[in-house]
Design a protein around this motif. Structure first.
Motif, PDB file in Angstrom:
ATOM      1  N   UNK A 101       0.852  -1.186   0.000  1.00 46.43           N
ATOM      2  CA  UNK A 101       0.000   0.000   0.000  1.00 46.43           C
ATOM      3  C   UNK A 101       0.890   1.239   0.000  1.00 46.43           C
ATOM      4  N   UNK A 102       0.704   2.090  -0.988  1.00 47.92           N
ATOM      5  CA  UNK A 102       1.517   3.296  -1.102  1.00 47.92           C
ATOM      6  C   UNK A 102       1.092   4.381  -0.126  1.00 47.92           C
ATOM      7  N   UNK A 108       0.805  -7.253   1.714  1.00 43.55           N
ATOM      8  CA  UNK A 108       0.056  -8.498   1.628  1.00 43.55           C
ATOM      9  C   UNK A 108       0.844  -9.428   0.722  1.00 43.55           C
ATOM     10  N   UNK A 109       0.992 -10.664   1.147  1.00 48.09           N
ATOM     11  CA  UNK A 109       1.746 -11.637   0.361  1.00 48.09           C
ATOM     12  C   UNK A 109       0.945 -12.070  -0.858  1.00 48.09           C
ATOM     13  N   UNK A 110       1.641 -12.221  -1.970  1.00 50.74           N
ATOM     14  CA  UNK A 110       1.060 -12.747  -3.205  1.00 50.74           C
ATOM     15  C   UNK A 110       1.711 -14.097  -3.437  1.00 50.74           C
ATOM     16  N   UNK A 111       0.927 -15.156  -3.413  1.00 49.14           N
ATOM     17  CA  UNK A 111       1.462 -16.520  -3.509  1.00 49.14           C
ATOM     18  C   UNK A 111       1.428 -17.015  -4.955  1.00 49.14           C
ATOM     19  N   UNK A 112       2.059 -16.222  -5.797  1.00 48.41           N
ATOM     20  CA  UNK A 112       2.162 -16.538  -7.214  1.00 48.41           C
ATOM     21  C   UNK A 112       3.382 -15.812  -7.733  1.00 48.41           C
ATOM     22  N   UNK A 113       4.077 -16.415  -8.652  1.00 51.62           N
ATOM     23  CA  UNK A 113       5.264 -15.777  -9.208  1.00 51.62           C
ATOM     24  C   UNK A 113       5.144 -15.756 -10.732  1.00 51.62           C
ATOM     25  N   UNK A 114       5.302 -14.590 -11.331  1.00 51.85           N
ATOM     26  CA  UNK A 114       5.170 -14.489 -12.788  1.00 51.85           C
ATOM     27  C   UNK A 114       6.410 -14.936 -13.560  1.00 51.85           C
ATOM     28  N   UNK A 115       7.427 -15.453 -12.891  1.00 53.15           N
ATOM     29  CA  UNK A 115       8.689 -15.755 -13.563  1.00 53.15           C
ATOM     30  C   UNK A 115       8.573 -16.863 -14.614  1.00 53.15           C
ATOM     31  N   UNK A 116       7.656 -17.794 -14.449  1.00 46.68           N
ATOM     32  CA  UNK A 116       7.509 -18.832 -15.473  1.00 46.68           C
ATOM     33  C   UNK A 116       7.189 -18.208 -16.827  1.00 46.68           C
ATOM     34  N   UNK A 117       6.339 -17.210 -16.818  1.00 49.95           N
ATOM     35  CA  UNK A 117       5.996 -16.507 -18.052  1.00 49.95           C
ATOM     36  C   UNK A 117       7.236 -15.838 -18.645  1.00 49.95           C
ATOM     37  N   UNK A 118       8.009 -15.157 -17.810  1.00 52.19           N
ATOM     38  CA  UNK A 118       9.174 -14.434 -18.309  1.00 52.19           C
ATOM     39  C   UNK A 118      10.286 -15.373 -18.755  1.00 52.19           C
ATOM     40  N   UNK A 139      -7.469  -1.862   1.037  1.00 49.96           N
ATOM     41  CA  UNK A 139      -8.897  -1.637   1.268  1.00 49.96           C
ATOM     42  C   UNK A 139      -9.142  -0.643   2.400  1.00 49.96           C
ATOM     43  N   UNK A 140      -8.292  -0.619   3.427  1.00 57.18           N
ATOM     44  CA  UNK A 140      -8.480   0.336   4.527  1.00 57.18           C
ATOM     45  C   UNK A 140      -8.227   1.769   4.083  1.00 57.18           C
TER      46      UNK A 140
END
Length: 144
Positions: A101-102, A108-118, A139-140
């Motif tokens: 959040x800026x 919040x953890x993101x349990x996915x990695x886009x590296x397979x695509x790259x 959201x807050x």
């Protein structure tokens, strides 16, 4: 894992890497563990200077950088400023990335990695590391 156990393990790792135990270092790590978000060196300094008069910003920043180098802390950069957070426990969580959040710095953890695509896009290249972060409002902060 309890916060106290995480701090104890971090202090052990700190000693294994040749850093001496001090109450200041324990408090710095505890502050970041409790914050549970990316925090600027300035914010850490403001907190620590209330606890220990005469502590310098340079000392705080050096410890943050040293602890990042030995993977006690994670670091990122946004708005031209380095920010640090207590390292997520990868053994329990596995490889992951973060939404940050800026506005409030919450993560919040993101349990996915886009590296397979790259990897498919970069055939023939040797990838030596990566960092993937998503920035936005939580959201807050959107409710306010």
């Amino acid at each position: 894992m309890t916060e106290m156990k995480r701090i104890d393990l971090a202090l052990e790792k700190m000693k294994e890497h040749g850093f001496k135990y001090t109450k200041r270092r324990e408090m710095l790590l505890s502050f970041l563990a409790e914050a549970d978000k990316y925090t600027s060196a300035k914010e850490v300094y403001e907190y620590m200077s209330q606890q220990f008069s005469g502590i310098s910003y340079d000392t705080i920043y050096r410890n943050l950088k040293d602890f990042s180098d030995i993977h006690l802390l994670e670091e990122t950069e946004w708005d031209g400023e380095k920010k640090f957070r207590f390292h997520c426990d990868h053994h329990e969580m596995g490889h992951h990335h973060h939404f940050i959040c800026t506005n409030c710095g919450a993560t919040r953890e993101i349990h996915m990695c886009p590296m397979d695509y790259f990897k498919e896009q970069l055939a023939g290249c040797k990838i030596e590391g990566h960092r993937f972060e998503i920035f936005g409002k939580c959201e807050n902060c959107l409710v306010v």
